[in-house]
Design a protein around this motif. Structure first.
Motif, PDB file in Angstrom:
ATOM      1  N   ASP B  17       0.810  -1.153  -0.346  1.00  0.00           N
ATOM      2  CA  ASP B  17       0.119  -0.038   0.028  1.00  0.00           C
ATOM      3  C   ASP B  17       0.746   1.835  -0.141  1.00  0.00           C
ATOM      4  O   ASP B  17       0.371   2.631  -0.178  1.00  0.00           O
ATOM      5  N   SER B  18       2.262   1.558   0.228  1.00  0.00           N
ATOM      6  CA  SER B  18       2.912   1.614   0.628  1.00  0.00           C
ATOM      7  C   SER B  18       4.115   1.640  -0.049  1.00  0.00           C
ATOM      8  O   SER B  18       4.421   0.706  -0.498  1.00  0.00           O
ATOM      9  N   ALA B  19       4.896   3.095  -0.280  1.00  0.00           N
ATOM     10  CA  ALA B  19       6.364   2.960  -1.437  1.00  0.00           C
ATOM     11  C   ALA B  19       7.466   3.039   0.330  1.00  0.00           C
ATOM     12  O   ALA B  19       7.570   3.288   0.556  1.00  0.00           O
ATOM     13  N   SER B  20       8.437   1.510  -0.583  1.00  0.00           N
ATOM     14  CA  SER B  20       9.561   0.839   0.262  1.00  0.00           C
ATOM     15  C   SER B  20      10.560   0.198  -0.726  1.00  0.00           C
ATOM     16  O   SER B  20      10.192   0.176  -1.414  1.00  0.00           O
ATOM     17  N   PRO B  21      12.106   0.829   0.009  1.00  0.00           N
ATOM     18  CA  PRO B  21      13.002   0.078  -0.834  1.00  0.00           C
ATOM     19  C   PRO B  21      12.620  -1.698  -1.189  1.00  0.00           C
ATOM     20  O   PRO B  21      12.667  -2.399  -2.045  1.00  0.00           O
ATOM     21  N   GLU B  22      11.340  -1.830  -0.263  1.00  0.00           N
ATOM     22  CA  GLU B  22      11.377  -3.588  -0.171  1.00  0.00           C
ATOM     23  C   GLU B  22      10.366  -3.474  -0.970  1.00  0.00           C
ATOM     24  O   GLU B  22      10.141  -4.908  -2.717  1.00  0.00           O
ATOM     25  N   VAL B  23       9.146  -2.957  -1.095  1.00  0.00           N
ATOM     26  CA  VAL B  23       8.023  -2.859  -1.930  1.00  0.00           C
ATOM     27  C   VAL B  23       8.571  -2.996  -3.893  1.00  0.00           C
ATOM     28  O   VAL B  23       8.563  -3.704  -4.345  1.00  0.00           O
ATOM     29  N   SER B  24       9.776  -2.300  -3.326  1.00  0.00           N
ATOM     30  CA  SER B  24      10.232  -1.200  -4.619  1.00  0.00           C
ATOM     31  C   SER B  24      10.066  -2.502  -5.196  1.00  0.00           C
ATOM     32  O   SER B  24      11.334  -3.177  -6.846  1.00  0.00           O
ATOM     33  N   SER B  51       3.499  -1.078  -7.381  1.00  0.00           N
ATOM     34  CA  SER B  51       2.472  -2.033  -8.858  1.00  0.00           C
ATOM     35  C   SER B  51       3.068  -2.085 -10.324  1.00  0.00           C
ATOM     36  O   SER B  51       5.063  -1.243 -10.151  1.00  0.00           O
ATOM     37  N   LEU B  52       3.367  -3.318 -10.397  1.00  0.00           N
ATOM     38  CA  LEU B  52       2.855  -3.606 -11.836  1.00  0.00           C
ATOM     39  C   LEU B  52       2.154  -4.048 -12.562  1.00  0.00           C
ATOM     40  O   LEU B  52       1.203  -4.768 -12.610  1.00  0.00           O
ATOM     41  N   LEU B  53       2.196  -3.334 -13.894  1.00  0.00           N
ATOM     42  CA  LEU B  53       0.838  -2.561 -14.917  1.00  0.00           C
ATOM     43  C   LEU B  53       1.290  -4.304 -15.632  1.00  0.00           C
ATOM     44  O   LEU B  53       2.138  -3.864 -16.746  1.00  0.00           O
ATOM     45  N   VAL B  54       0.449  -5.069 -16.017  1.00  0.00           N
ATOM     46  CA  VAL B  54       1.042  -6.096 -17.008  1.00  0.00           C
ATOM     47  C   VAL B  54      -0.434  -5.980 -19.047  1.00  0.00           C
ATOM     48  O   VAL B  54      -1.148  -6.316 -17.924  1.00  0.00           O
ATOM     49  N   SER B  78       8.100 -13.855  -2.157  1.00  0.00           N
ATOM     50  CA  SER B  78       7.430 -13.158  -1.762  1.00  0.00           C
ATOM     51  C   SER B  78       8.801 -11.679  -1.674  1.00  0.00           C
ATOM     52  O   SER B  78       7.804 -11.135  -1.296  1.00  0.00           O
ATOM     53  N   THR B  79       9.614 -12.575  -1.071  1.00  0.00           N
ATOM     54  CA  THR B  79      10.928 -11.089  -0.743  1.00  0.00           C
ATOM     55  C   THR B  79      11.798 -10.896  -2.274  1.00  0.00           C
ATOM     56  O   THR B  79      12.475 -12.320  -2.977  1.00  0.00           O
ATOM     57  N   ALA B  80      12.205 -10.073  -1.817  1.00  0.00           N
ATOM     58  CA  ALA B  80      13.149 -10.181  -2.759  1.00  0.00           C
ATOM     59  C   ALA B  80      14.289  -9.179  -2.347  1.00  0.00           C
ATOM     60  O   ALA B  80      14.073  -7.940  -1.170  1.00  0.00           O
ATOM     61  N   ASP B  81      15.887  -9.441  -2.839  1.00  0.00           N
ATOM     62  CA  ASP B  81      16.716  -8.460  -2.367  1.00  0.00           C
ATOM     63  C   ASP B  81      16.724  -7.004  -2.869  1.00  0.00           C
ATOM     64  O   ASP B  81      16.051  -6.649  -3.533  1.00  0.00           O
ATOM     65  N   VAL B  82      16.951  -6.128  -1.579  1.00  0.00           N
ATOM     66  CA  VAL B  82      16.749  -4.250  -1.547  1.00  0.00           C
ATOM     67  C   VAL B  82      17.890  -3.795  -2.994  1.00  0.00           C
ATOM     68  O   VAL B  82      17.481  -3.055  -3.601  1.00  0.00           O
ATOM     69  N   THR B  83      18.978  -4.587  -2.873  1.00  0.00           N
ATOM     70  CA  THR B  83      19.263  -3.913  -3.841  1.00  0.00           C
ATOM     71  C   THR B  83      19.995  -3.934  -5.336  1.00  0.00           C
ATOM     72  O   THR B  83      20.877  -5.339  -5.027  1.00  0.00           O
TER      73      THR B  83
END
Lengths: 319, 225
Positions: B17-24, B51-54, B78-83
């Motif tokens: 729901d919000s922007a963060s490096p993790e979500v990005s 979000s990602l529009l496909v 469900s998780t991704a490396d931030v860098t």
């Protein structure tokens, strides 16, 4: 440059807004480029089909009409879309039919009487270098066409001369209404619109405002309000219906921004966008909800109609 | 993760729901995985903050197949490396002559001009989204001390290269355009160049650092005032 690449139509009068378009620029949203392409892709495809061109061949999109060209190389061309007076050397000619022209001829398109956008295809298309695999002009981005701009007086629109002996016509061309019903697939933030708000939207009569261009059509009518003010900016697809704080919907067209932060109730079916694009300010717009399954069916049927509906060959008694 | 219909040939995936490096980072990873998994039917993707529009070819597939592929492809991620991206340093000439709002912003923040410049350079910014105009990269997040609301009346012309702040976002204007962001300096590096390869120095997921340069350095790098 040799003759075949530097000659074509010399623009005597460009009209109010004439743009080079192909079917659009795809795969470039990640750097912020929109798709461009013809507002009425059906009339665009017919123009090419009547000239025996591939679907994605470049055409002119002429808004309001008023285009005048001098022919520098013999060729075959045709004009589809919005209804307007078409003449070659002052003689009235039909639209939706391929026509031969010869060096020195003057082709003149008057102003539209039904619809907004006409399409002029020439056999083989125009010789223009693509940008990101497309020649579609997006003026706001300065991309495509000639240096990203609209067609100007004195420019030459180059094509390769063609010896097409065959001429084609479409027997039942479409007509353009000033009252359209747009089919909508619910999506995006539609859950933020209550049943009452959806009821207002789908039963309301809207009119096209003065703010309608290749980027989007702002409509005036009953106010609808979602339960949220804004959202984190997100990708916007073709036909998306944004509802800003004033409750007046905006239908996003070919030159839309790629991301934005207004709540969206869903999106208009692409083939209905063509009908909307042929409407000018004051036209009446209503919305009708359809399911995604219906949308896919309609798209396939529409494609089949264009594929299967044959163009009729005619013998060239006409110039 | 939530998948919604967007249009006749597009779905949108929400990762938060919000922007963060993790979500990005999740958006970025999904973007890469789906470009691969949907390669045969994909028209384009639009990554944004969360979000990602496909966008797919509705004549080759349908939304059920695409939804199923998305779920299958992303179920184990469900998780991704931030860098994930590269680090790009952009030079900035911070001054009143190149940043029309610098002094006003400092006053508003109750800081000296030098402090504003110092704070703007200290943060490493993530490229959250690219859009609005070709090459316009939304960078976040700006230190709360120098975050500033958009101008009440947007300028009709913001020059190319303008380095600006709006709320907790900062950006470099890729071309002259209207805009309501607070301008604090100018960057001589072109953010969008049709003739260059790549067209943009950054992509979504990259990290941007700003580095102050002098007026002379700015001019030497091709900057215009």
């Amino acid at each position: 440059m040799n003759e075949s690449t530097s000659l074509g139509f010399r623009v005597i009068n460009p009209g109010m807004l004439t743009l080079i378009q192909d079917l659009g620029r795809f795969g470039c949203h990640s750097i912020g480029l929109t798709i461009g392409g013809p507002l009425d892709s059906s009339a665009f495809k017919w123009a090419n089909k009547l000239c025996a061109n591939a679907d994605n061949t470049s055409c002119l999109e002429i808004t309001f009409g008023g285009l005048e060209l001098e022919v520098q190389l013999d060729t075959t061309f045709c004009v589809t879309g919005a209804k307007l007076p078409l003449t070659i050397n002052g003689q009235t000619k039909p639209q939706w039919q391929s026509l031969s022209v010869y060096k020195g001829d003057i082709v003149k398109l008057g102003f539209v009487s039904e619809g907004m956008h006409a399409y002029l295809a020439v056999a083989g298309g125009f010789n223009i270098k693509p940008t990101f695999n497309s020649v579609s002009t997006v003026v706001r981005e300065g991309v495509g066409g000639f240096d990203g701009g609209k067609i100007l007086q004195g420019q030459v629109l180059p094509y390769t001369t063609s010896n097409t002996a065959h001429h084609n016509k479409l027997n039942k061309p479409p007509t353009y209404d000033t009252a359209v019903s747009l089919r909508v697939i619910l999506g995006y933030q539609h859950e933020a619109f209550s049943q009452v708000q959806k009821g207002i939207f789908f039963s309301g009569k809207y009119s096209v405002s003065q703010s309608c261009d290749r980027m989007g059509y702002r409509l005036n009518g009953p106010k609808t309000k979602p339960s949220i003010d804004g959202i984190l900016s997100e990708g916007i697809c073709l036909g998306a219906i944004q509802v800003p704080a004033d409750g007046q919907p905006i239908v996003l067209m070919n030159d839309r921004q790629t991301i934005g932060g207004y709540p969206k109730i869903g999106s208009v079916l692409s083939i209905d966008l063509a009908k909307l694009a042929q409407c000018g300010p004051g036209a009446t717009v209503t919305f009708e909800e359809i399911s995604i399954e219906q949308a896919h069916n309609i798209l396939h049927i529409e494609m089949a109609l264009i594929e299967l509906n044959p163009v009729e060959p005619i013998e060239l008694l006409l110039n | 993760m939530k998948i919604e219909l967007a249009g006749e040939n597009s779905l949108i995936i929400y990762f938060g729901d919000s922007a963060s490096p993790e979500v990005s980072a999740q958006v970025q990873q999904a973007s890469m995985l789906l470009q691969d998994a949907l390669a045969d039917v994909l028209i384009d993707v639009v990554p944004s903050y969360a979000s990602l529009l496909v966008i797919y070819d509705a004549f080759l597939t349908d939304n059920f197949h695409v939804q199923a592929t998305i779920k299958r492809t992303l179920s184990n991620n469900s998780t991704a490396d931030v860098t994930t991206g590269k680090v790009v340093t952009l030079p900035v000439y911070y001054s009143s002559e190149s940043g029309a709002d610098l002094e006003r912003l400092a006053e508003l923040a109750n800081l000296s001009v030098d402090e504003v410049i110092e704070i703007h350079q200290k943060t490493e910014y993530r490229v959250y989204a690219i859009g609005f105009a070709p090459g316009f990269a939304y960078l976040g997040e700006v230190d709360a001390r120098i975050a500033a609301p958009r101008l009440t009346t947007p300028r009709l012309k913001v020059p190319r290269g303008a380095v600006a702040i709006a709320d907790k976002q900062t950006a470099v204007y890729p071309a002259e355009s209207p805009g309501g962001w607070n301008i604090i300096g100018s960057c001589p590096v072109r953010m969008f160049d049709l003739m260059a390869t790549p067209t943009m120095p950054v992509v979504v997921g990259d990290t941007v650092k700003f580095k102050a340069i002098t007026r002379d350095e700015f001019i030497a790098l091709g900057g215009k005032l």
